[in-house]
Design an enzyme around this catalytic site. Structure first.
Site, PDB file in Angstrom:
ATOM      1  N   GLU A 265       0.876  -1.172   0.000  1.00 29.44           N
ATOM      2  CA  GLU A 265       0.000   0.000   0.000  1.00 29.44           C
ATOM      3  C   GLU A 265       0.909   1.217   0.000  1.00 29.44           C
ATOM      4  O   GLU A 265       1.739   1.368   0.897  1.00 29.44           O
ATOM      5  CB  GLU A 265      -0.893   0.006   1.240  1.00 29.44           C
ATOM      6  CG  GLU A 265      -1.833   1.196   1.288  1.00 29.44           C
ATOM      7  CD  GLU A 265      -2.453   1.388   2.651  1.00 29.44           C
ATOM      8  OE1 GLU A 265      -2.487   2.538   3.117  1.00 29.44           O
ATOM      9  OE2 GLU A 265      -2.885   0.384   3.247  1.00 29.44           O
ATOM     10  N   CYS A 302      -3.818   7.065   5.404  1.00 26.77           N
ATOM     11  CA  CYS A 302      -3.727   6.706   3.983  1.00 26.77           C
ATOM     12  C   CYS A 302      -5.017   7.012   3.246  1.00 26.77           C
ATOM     13  O   CYS A 302      -5.030   7.070   2.018  1.00 26.77           O
ATOM     14  CB  CYS A 302      -3.357   5.231   3.837  1.00 26.77           C
ATOM     15  SG  CYS A 302      -4.262   4.144   4.945  1.00 26.77           S
TER      16      CYS A 302
END
Length: 525
Positions: A265, A302
């Site tokens: 990620e 995020c």
């Protein structure tokens, strides 16, 4: 609370000899004791050898034993008590309520994966019985189940020192899948990592597992992380961090003689699309909610809303004015590390100095490693012409993109990179526009949400925390939710295997009582 600074290799601990790492209190700049010794390639070699040795016994355990192990980890983490929260606060500058919630999420997802193991659905068991009399050709007996890949490397994240770190989602899902785990602790919170790592070690011992099921190392540079991904006994890796770091490790994973899946990620700006009727009805209500999401945790999520897309006009002006007022009132917030704070300042400066970007508002200033929130605005034509405006600024900064009309809005969406989330703010009158945009949005994000913001990721069966590149390196995977276990499994089909040799999950009598797809139809028990 006693910290040693040691590596945790299987059931043992020892001081690393390859440099040292010390935590830093970002709120004060003070260096924290003790020093943590960095691992050597020999330490990686031993951890990988132990994990490979543990893999066979661990994958063969009854699922109930694996479930009990995950629950034991949760119990041992909770048993650390307030010492854990105090140390995480010191190493990250994050507030107590946030960290207590994150600890609950960490232990909750461990227990959730225990329930996944008891359910058995993750095996995706399938049986196509033999048809010896079928014409023109008979059908063989075919049976399928998922099996674990092997030892997994996990890289701790900077922004979630508990839920995405040593005992976080990658570790929980890999252990649930039947894979031993080697964690590379994040250098920003080495003390937190040791406390949680020792809790996992204690759980391994309490359940009587092979000690190689878990190891944790520290890395004072990049060499050891690279060696971990390159080790032939490691069969997959999970990573949360920068695009640069993720791509470097992904290249190693793919360049091995035996390439392995690397689940990274890396980067997402999480666009928020404000549709016309929603802006007209509640622009001044959306604005403060947006700024609250933007500044949550100093913007170090995020799923932070780093981009606002809307059709230009007085309603958008009202939103921008209200959002700017809220940003201007936002206090400076401590950021996780000096490096993250420096990178945020650099990214905000790049926006501020761009002649085509307007600075709408800046938040209050602070001392030390604090981030000053920022809201900026740009015409869609400039956004489309300047790829650097599409880059993530990790922190509380967001860019409003003013589109001339619906057609230009569609062009902007088409130009976006892959995202973790895209949010739509809409009213019923916006449904036609939203419906027209949805096919494009599905190609751009792993999660599409309405009248909210991506911050706040529910750990659930239907959650996807992933998305097309560069949000993640594998758009088919999620790192949050029960589907995360699929990353560390692969299907094996058994053809005409004698009943005595069949795995227990595929035996005719279904002794585990799990759901199985038999001749195309799901049957339970």
């Amino acid at each position: 609370m006693h910290l040693t600074g040691e590596l945790l290799i299987g059931g043992e601990s020892r001081m690393g000899t390859n440099g040292e790492i010390k935590g830093v209190n970002p709120a004060t700049g003070d260096t924290l004791e003790p020093a943590f010794g960095g691992a050597t390639k020999a330490d990686v070699e031993q951890a990988a050898a132990l994990a490979a040795e543990a893999f066979g016994p661990y994958r063969s355990l009854p699922y109930e034993t694996r479930a009990t192990f995950l629950e034991a980890i949760a119990e041992h983490i909770e048993a650390i008590g307030d010492d854990l929260i105090v140390r995480v606060m010191a190493e990250t500058g994050l507030p107590r309520p946030r960290l207590e919630g994150e600890r609950a999420r960490t232990t909750g997802q461990l227990r959730l994966f225990a329930s996944v193991l008891r359910d058995g659905g993750f095996l995706e068991a399938r049986i196509d019985p033999a048809m010896p009399d079928r014409k023109p050709l008979p059908r063989p007996d075919l049976r399928l189940r998922n099996v674990p890949l092997g030892p997994v490397a996990v890289f701790g994240a900077s922004n979630f020192p508990l839920a995405f770190s040593v005992a976080g989602g990658d570790t929980a899902s890999a252990l649930a899948a039947g894979c031993p785990v080697i964690v590379k602790a994040h250098p920003a919170h080495p003390g937190t990592s040791e406390l949680v790592g020792r809790a996992i070690q204690a759980a391994v011992a309490s359940v009587g597992l092979h000690p190689g099921v878990f190891s944790m190392i520290h890395d004072s540079g990049y060499e050891v992380s690279q060696a971990l991904v390159a080790d032939p006994r490691v069969k997959a890796a999970g990573f949360t961090g920068s695009r640069r770091g993720g791509l470097a490790l992904a290249a190693i994973a793919q360049g091995r003689p035996e390439p392995i899946p690397f689940y990274a990620e890396m980067s997402s700006i999480n666009p928020v699309i404000l549709l016309p009727a929603a802006l007209k009805a509640r622009a001044e209500k959306i604005a403060p909610d947006f700024v609250a999401a933007l500044t949550l945790g100093a913007g170090q999520f995020c799923t932070n809303p780093g981009l606002i897309l809307a059709i230009d006009g007085p309603e958008l002006d009202a939103f921008v004015t209200a959002a700017g007022q809220a940003v201007a009132a936002a206090p400076a917030s401590v950021m996780l590390t000096p490096g993250i704070c420096k990178a945020f300042a650099h990214g905000v400066a790049a926006l501020s100095e761009d002649p085509q970007v307007t600075t709408v508002a800046r938040g209050q200033t602070g001392q030390g490693h604090t981030g000053q929130a920022g809201l900026f605005s740009v015409a869609a034509s400039a956004f489309l012409a300047n790829p650097h405006l599409h880059e993530e600024v990790f922190g509380a900064a967001s860019l409003v993109v003013r589109c001339a009309d619906q057609a230009e809005l569609a062009k902007v969406i088409d130009a976006l990179e892959g995202q973790l989330t895209i949010a739509l703010h809409l009213e019923e009158a916006d449904h036609a526009i939203a419906g027209a945009l949805l096919p494009a949005l599905e190609l751009k994000a792993g999660r599409i949400l309405v009248n909210g913001f991506g911050t706040g990721v529910e750990v659930a069966h239907a959650m996807v925390h992933g998305g097309p590149f560069p949000a993640t390196s594998d758009a088919k995977a999620t790192s949050v939710g029960t589907l995360a276990i699929a990353r560390f499994l692969r299907p094996v089909s058994y053809q005409n295997l004698p009943e005595a040799l069949l795995p227990v999950e595929l035996k005719p009598e279904n002794p585990l009582g799990i759901a199985r797809r038999v001749d195309g139809k799901v049957k339970v028990g």
